[in-house]
Every structure is written in C-alpha cells, then in structure tokens.
Design an enzyme around this catalytic site. Structure first.
Site, PDB file in Angstrom:
ATOM      1  CG  HIS A 139     -28.833  23.410  -2.278  1.00 48.44           C
ATOM      2  ND1 HIS A 139     -28.970  22.607  -3.395  1.00 48.44           N
ATOM      3  CD2 HIS A 139     -28.957  24.687  -2.691  1.00 48.44           C
ATOM      4  CE1 HIS A 139     -29.172  23.386  -4.451  1.00 48.44           C
ATOM      5  NE2 HIS A 139     -29.164  24.645  -4.057  1.00 48.44           N
ATOM      6  CB  CYS A 185      -3.346   2.635  -1.422  1.00 50.38           C
ATOM      7  SG  CYS A 185      -3.366   1.006  -0.697  1.00 50.38           S
ATOM      8  CD  GLU A 222     -28.467  19.366  -3.138  1.00 48.48           C
ATOM      9  OE1 GLU A 222     -29.482  19.697  -2.519  1.00 48.48           O
ATOM     10  OE2 GLU A 222     -27.746  20.173  -3.758  1.00 48.48           O
ATOM     11  CD  GLU A 243      -7.580   2.496  -8.763  1.00 48.59           C
ATOM     12  OE1 GLU A 243      -8.441   2.674  -7.893  1.00 48.59           O
ATOM     13  OE2 GLU A 243      -6.470   1.965  -8.520  1.00 48.59           O
ATOM     14  CB  CYS A 303      -0.932  -0.019   1.212  1.00 49.12           C
ATOM     15  SG  CYS A 303      -1.979   1.423   1.287  1.00 49.12           S
ATOM     16  CE  LYS A 352      -5.105   3.776  -6.156  1.00 47.82           C
ATOM     17  NZ  LYS A 352      -6.015   2.703  -5.730  1.00 47.82           N
ATOM     18  CE1 TYR A 400      -7.310  -1.220  -6.401  1.00 53.91           C
ATOM     19  CE2 TYR A 400      -8.087  -3.473  -6.536  1.00 53.91           C
ATOM     20  CZ  TYR A 400      -7.252  -2.533  -5.976  1.00 53.91           C
ATOM     21  OH  TYR A 400      -6.362  -2.895  -4.986  1.00 53.91           O
TER      22      TYR A 400
HETATM   23  P1  FAD Z   1       1.504  -6.013   1.973  1.00 54.82           P
HETATM   24  O1  FAD Z   1       1.159  -4.593   2.246  1.00 54.82           O
HETATM   25  O2  FAD Z   1       1.700  -6.427   0.572  1.00 54.82           O
HETATM   26  O3  FAD Z   1       2.804  -6.334   2.827  1.00 54.82           O
HETATM   27  C1  FAD Z   1       3.469  -7.558   2.720  1.00 54.82           C
HETATM   28  C2  FAD Z   1       4.933  -7.332   3.007  1.00 54.82           C
HETATM   29  O4  FAD Z   1       5.559  -8.584   3.204  1.00 54.82           O
HETATM   30  C3  FAD Z   1       5.682  -6.678   1.854  1.00 54.82           C
HETATM   31  O5  FAD Z   1       6.352  -5.542   2.320  1.00 54.82           O
HETATM   32  C4  FAD Z   1       6.669  -7.755   1.370  1.00 54.82           C
HETATM   33  O6  FAD Z   1       7.878  -7.212   0.900  1.00 54.82           O
HETATM   34  C5  FAD Z   1       6.866  -8.552   2.634  1.00 54.82           C
HETATM   35  N1  FAD Z   1       7.287  -9.944   2.433  1.00 54.82           N
HETATM   36  C6  FAD Z   1       6.747 -10.850   1.582  1.00 54.82           C
HETATM   37  N2  FAD Z   1       7.340 -12.051   1.750  1.00 54.82           N
HETATM   38  C7  FAD Z   1       8.258 -11.893   2.737  1.00 54.82           C
HETATM   39  C8  FAD Z   1       9.168 -12.784   3.377  1.00 54.82           C
HETATM   40  N3  FAD Z   1       9.225 -14.072   3.073  1.00 54.82           N
HETATM   41  N4  FAD Z   1       9.993 -12.282   4.337  1.00 54.82           N
HETATM   42  C9  FAD Z   1       9.953 -10.969   4.676  1.00 54.82           C
HETATM   43  N5  FAD Z   1       9.092 -10.090   4.106  1.00 54.82           N
HETATM   44  C10 FAD Z   1       8.245 -10.551   3.161  1.00 54.82           C
HETATM   45  N6  FAD Z   1      -5.984  -1.193  -1.276  1.00 54.82           N
HETATM   46  C11 FAD Z   1      -6.876  -0.262  -0.842  1.00 54.82           C
HETATM   47  O7  FAD Z   1      -7.503  -0.445   0.202  1.00 54.82           O
HETATM   48  N7  FAD Z   1      -7.078   0.900  -1.551  1.00 54.82           N
HETATM   49  C12 FAD Z   1      -6.405   1.178  -2.694  1.00 54.82           C
HETATM   50  O8  FAD Z   1      -6.613   2.223  -3.305  1.00 54.82           O
HETATM   51  C13 FAD Z   1      -5.457   0.222  -3.155  1.00 54.82           C
HETATM   52  N8  FAD Z   1      -4.730   0.461  -4.267  1.00 54.82           N
HETATM   53  C14 FAD Z   1      -3.795  -0.442  -4.667  1.00 54.82           C
HETATM   54  C15 FAD Z   1      -3.065  -0.151  -5.811  1.00 54.82           C
HETATM   55  C16 FAD Z   1      -2.119  -1.034  -6.270  1.00 54.82           C
HETATM   56  C17 FAD Z   1      -1.329  -0.703  -7.499  1.00 54.82           C
HETATM   57  C18 FAD Z   1      -1.904  -2.252  -5.557  1.00 54.82           C
HETATM   58  C19 FAD Z   1      -0.871  -3.240  -6.039  1.00 54.82           C
HETATM   59  C20 FAD Z   1      -2.623  -2.556  -4.419  1.00 54.82           C
HETATM   60  C21 FAD Z   1      -3.583  -1.652  -3.964  1.00 54.82           C
HETATM   61  N9  FAD Z   1      -4.355  -1.899  -2.829  1.00 54.82           N
HETATM   62  C22 FAD Z   1      -5.283  -0.974  -2.408  1.00 54.82           C
HETATM   63  C23 FAD Z   1      -4.245  -3.181  -2.092  1.00 54.82           C
HETATM   64  C24 FAD Z   1      -3.390  -3.029  -0.843  1.00 54.82           C
HETATM   65  O9  FAD Z   1      -2.134  -2.503  -1.194  1.00 54.82           O
HETATM   66  C25 FAD Z   1      -3.232  -4.381  -0.161  1.00 54.82           C
HETATM   67  O10 FAD Z   1      -4.497  -4.933   0.088  1.00 54.82           O
HETATM   68  C26 FAD Z   1      -2.482  -4.259   1.171  1.00 54.82           C
HETATM   69  O11 FAD Z   1      -1.219  -3.689   1.000  1.00 54.82           O
HETATM   70  C27 FAD Z   1      -2.349  -5.645   1.814  1.00 54.82           C
HETATM   71  O12 FAD Z   1      -1.601  -5.552   2.995  1.00 54.82           O
HETATM   72  P2  FAD Z   1      -0.799  -6.822   3.543  1.00 54.82           P
HETATM   73  O13 FAD Z   1      -0.322  -6.438   4.904  1.00 54.82           O
HETATM   74  O14 FAD Z   1      -1.618  -8.021   3.393  1.00 54.82           O
HETATM   75  O15 FAD Z   1       0.418  -7.010   2.553  1.00 54.82           O
END
Ligand code: FAD
Length: 460
Positions: free
Chosen positions: A438, A48, A443, A184, A43, A51, A180
């Site tokens: 308004h 997010c 509204e 976007e 994110c 973006k 999305y």
């Molecule tokens: P992540 O935030 O992906 O974090 C996982 C972390 O784990 C990463 O930093 C990765 O490097 C690390 N990792 C992975 N494997 C290992 C390992 N073996 N050892 C150590 N570290 C590791 N969501 C919204 O709500 N609104 C939006 O507008 C939106 N826009 C988005 C736009 C784009 C282009 C993308 C790709 C996603 C978007 N999302 C949006 C989705 C949102 O980013 C994810 O749902 C959210 O980040 C999920 O969080 P998470 O904690 O599950 O994983």
C-alpha cells in the site's frame, strides 16, 4: 571432421534466429546466419522496441496535463516528430550493434543477404550466389504485415514497416485493423496530437482478449477522442490535393494524411524453396513443425513467427533456445505455451495472462469472477475519471486462479509478476493471504473479496 561447412545455418537474424545461433555456438556448433535486412529482426528494428519508444513519447501529453493537478505550471509543451524519430533510430542502431557484437562474440559467421534452401543440407545465398552446406538448417524468417492487395488505392497506404519512418507526424491518421498493433498505434498517434480514426471490420476490437478489458478500453479510447468505426472496411483509397480520401463500406468517406493498415501478419515461408523439399505449410502459410520445432524434413527446423504458433518475441526466443539446447546441447526440452503473459500498449494499457472469462467458462464450466474497477490514486488529483480494471478468473472447483486481467497504468508490469503466481497454480486463497502493498494499484489483486455475479446469478 564433418562433411558440412557448418553444423547449423540459420536463415533470419531476428529474435528466434539470433538466440538459436548464439546458444548453438555456445554448445560447440559451427554456426552461420543469413539476414537480408538489419540484424535484430522485427522486434528490434520495426516492432516491439521502436513501438514502445513511441508509446513512451505519446504518454507525455497525459503527464503534462496531469501535472497541473499536482501544482505544476508548465509552458505550452511542443512536440517534434523528427527529434523523436532520430532518437529512436539511434537507439535501434545501438541495439543492432549489440546484436551483431553478440553474434561476433559467439563466432557466428554473418551473411548479410537473402538465403533460401537448396536441399535438406544446402543453403543458397541470393546476392553472392554462394551455396553453403550445413548439417542442420533453421528457418527463423519471421512474418510480414498483411495488406488488402485488391483494394483500389492500397499503394497509398502504409504498414507498421513504414510508420516508424514517416517524415512528419500525420495531422489525421486512419488505422485499419482491430488487433494489438492497430490499437497501440491509435493510442500512440492520439497521444502525440494526431486526429485518429480506427476502422475495424469486426464487431469489437481486440478479439481474443477478455471482454471486460475490451469494453473498458473502447470506452476510454472513445472518451479520449479516438473515433472507432466497427463492422466496416475500406472500399477505396484516393489521393487528393490535401492528402488521402478513404471510402468505407457504409459509404462514408474519411480524410487522412496517412492510412495505416494493421490487419494482421503472415509468415515469411514462401520463396524459401521449402515446398519443393517436402516441408509442410498450413492454411495460413506457416511452416508446420512438431513440438521440437522440427519440420517434415529432419534436417530442417523452424522457430518464431514463421511457424505462427504464438507470435511474440519471448516465444520466438524460447523456441530458439529450446531448439539449440535440444539439437546441439544434448539437453532436450520443449516450450510450454500455457500461461503466456501479454500486453497491449495502448493508453491505458492492457496486461493479461491465462484464460479470459469466456475461455474459462468453456474450459471449466464453473468459474468465479472477481472484479474491481476504481480510479487510480494519481487520477484523482489529475482530474481524470478513467477507471482501472482488475479481474481474476478462478476455477471454482479448485480455487485456482486461471486468469489475471488488468486495464490501466502499468498493467503490463503488474501482470508479468502475477503470471508467476498463475503459472505456479496459485489459488485465490494465496492471493487473499498475500499482504497488500500500500498504496499501489496492484494491491487490488490481493484485496478482491466479493465474487462478481452475472445478472442471472444475482437474481437466483
Ligand atoms: P523476426 O524478428 O521477424 O526476424 C526474422 C528475420 O528474418 C528478419 O530480420 C528478416 O529480415 C529475416 N529474413 C526473412 N526472410 C529472410 C531470408 N530469406 N533470408 C535472410 N533473412 C531473412 N512481440 C512482443 O512480444 N511484444 C510486443 O510488444 C510486440 N510488438 C510488436 C509490434 C509490431 C509493430 C510488430 C510488427 C511486431 C511486434 N511483436 C511484439 C512481435 C514480434 O516482433 C515478433 O513476434 C518477433 O519479432 C518474431 O521473431 P522471429 O525471430 O520469429 O522473426
């Protein structure tokens, strides 16, 4: 004294992992976190946040054009991609630092390397080779963009990971996908001045969103000059002296400077040693968890995109919070996955909460639909004929509003507030009794009085 070095070891410092680490620590747990990339996760670093910054940048072209209708004369605006990317990068670094400071403040040990599970209570760090024991392990490793690995020339395409670091604004970009993220980026690049083609294998982009919003958005995107090709996929990508040449299933070719694949995302669950320990995976490769985010191995939990429940940041954060409160805070609770508001930051944007008309008809049978389509006030002097769409889906038997769908400026902001009412079970009568604010576009949500009748219903 515990036999383990830590009470909690979190793998992945993204939205879900950081929240879980911070809250578990605030409940008194000794916490460590491993991150193989940058702290903040998808994110903050490549989702997010960057973006939305690009979305803001892309909308200035509308503002400059619309300003003329309000008496402004502006010099020819010029856009510099490199300046935008530098500004975006500096904001992302600021946020990354803030995330790191939060972890430091909560005394969470940070291991900047890849981690995997060695046993139900042991984590192996890939770079240092260290093994660390923990009473509980949380997998919060997120997901990664899908690409069609069998497609000849796929190595010439980029994903959302690379798009934020292009050295220059592509003059022509073709985007594969209809979700999305694809739509976007289509709006972003169009707003910044690129020639944009969106190619989607299905019949209509934004599957799962309300059909009126999809139709309205498609018409507006096409009206703005974005080319949308449905029912086709790439069959080949070649490098040419002037850029890239993509061949699509109908036989046509598309020239581009960049080809972006945004065809969905998959969980980062493989290669973590989980299968060997008996952690279940579903057909999408996601970690299977129960309502408390616990896997089949009692000491291992998983939250966020790696579980492929609802892949949104606020959901991952809430799952992390619920996990930490339940396991370390003696305050058990579960995430409620109903009425999750969501947005598509296209231009115009979509904001939506609750059931689509289609879903509501399947769920309740008898539903009342209220729709309004109008030119927002600002569009009139600006000389834009794009229309804003508001739609309420009401369960007929109870008068409860079960869906609010908005297409147009500030749709996300409007729907975040409407989501409170929907979640509280507000009735259409409550919307009607709410005084209009308004002049505003929102509204319309409290002044929709006429039931919309499908052609068949009207004739009856
Ligand atoms: P992540 O935030 O992906 O974090 C996982 C972390 O784990 C990463 O930093 C990765 O490097 C690390 N990792 C992975 N494997 C290992 C390992 N073996 N050892 C150590 N570290 C590791 N969501 C919204 O709500 N609104 C939006 O507008 C939106 N826009 C988005 C736009 C784009 C282009 C993308 C790709 C996603 C978007 N999302 C949006 C989705 C949102 O980013 C994810 O749902 C959210 O980040 C999920 O969080 P998470 O904690 O599950 O994983």
């Amino acid at each position: 004294m515990s036999d383990f070095e830590y009470d909690l070891f979190v793998i992945g410092a993204g939205s879900g992992g950081v929240r879980a680490a911070r809250i578990a620590s605030s409940h008194g747990a000794r916490v460590a976190i491993a991150e193989e990339d940058r702290i903040g996760g998808t994110c903050v670093i490549r989702g997010c946040v960057p973006k939305k910054l690009l979305v803001y940048a892309s909308r200035f072209s509308d503002e400059f054009r619309d300003a003329e209708g309000f008496g402004w004369t502006l010099p020819e605006p010029k856009f510099d991609w490199a300046s935008l990317i530098a500004a975006k990068d500096s904001e992302i670094s600021r946020l990354e630092t803030a995330y790191r400071s939060t972890l430091d403040k909560y005394k969470v040990s940070i291991f900047p390397e890849r981690a995997m599970c060695l046993s139900p209570n042991e984590v192996r760090l890939a770079a240092s080779g260290r093994t660390i024991s923990a009473k509980t392990i949380l997998i919060a490793t997120g997901g990664h963009p899908n690409v069609d690995r069998k497609l000849p020339g796929i190595e010439h395409a980029i994903t959302s990971n690379e798009v934020f670091h292009l050295s220059e604004l592509p003059r022509r970009i073709v985007i594969a996908g209809g979700g999305y993220i694809a739509t976007e980026f289509a709006s972003v690049f169009h707003g910044l001045g690129s020639e944009v083609t969106l190619i989607y294998r299905g019949e209509k982009i934004l599957r799962g969103f309300d059909d009126d919003l999809r139709d309205g958005l498609i018409a507006t995107m096409r009206g703005r000059g974005i080319r949308i090709i449905n029912g086709q996929v790439f069959t080949k990508i070649e490098k040419t002296p002037s850029g890239l040449l993509g061949t699509i299933s109908g036989g046509d070719t598309l020239e581009a400077d960049q080809i972006l694949f945004a065809i969905g995302r998959s969980p980062n669950a493989r290669g973590l040693g989980l299968e060997a320990l008996g952690v279940g995976m579903d057909a999408t490769g996601a970690i299977v968890v129960d309502n408390a985010s616990q896997t089949a191995v009692p000491s291992i939990y998983a939250v966020g995109d790696v579980t492929n429940r609802v892949n949104l940041t606020p959901v991952a954060i809430r799952e992390g919070q619920a996990f930490a409160d339940t396991v370390f805070g003696n305050k058990p609770w579960q995430v409620d996955y109903t009425t999750i508001p969501t947005a598509v930051f296209t231009t115009p944007e979509i904001g939506t909460v609750g059931f689509t008309e289609h879903e509501a008809r399947a769920q309740y049978g008898n539903v009342d639909i209220y729709k309004g389509s109008f030119r927002p006030m600002k569009a009139i002097l600006a000389g834009r004929d794009e229309r804003m769409l508001m739609k309420l889906v009401v369960e007929a038997a109870t008068d409860r509003v079960v869906g609010v769908h908005v297409l147009g400026p500030d749709a996300a902001e409007i729907v975040q507030t409407a989501a409170i009412a929907v979640r509280m079970g507000a009735k259409k009568a409550d919307f009607d009794q709410t005084m209009a604010l308004h002049p505003s576009a929102a509204e319309e949500l409290v002044t929709l009085r006429e039931k919309w009748l499908a052609p068949g219903e009207a004739a009856a």
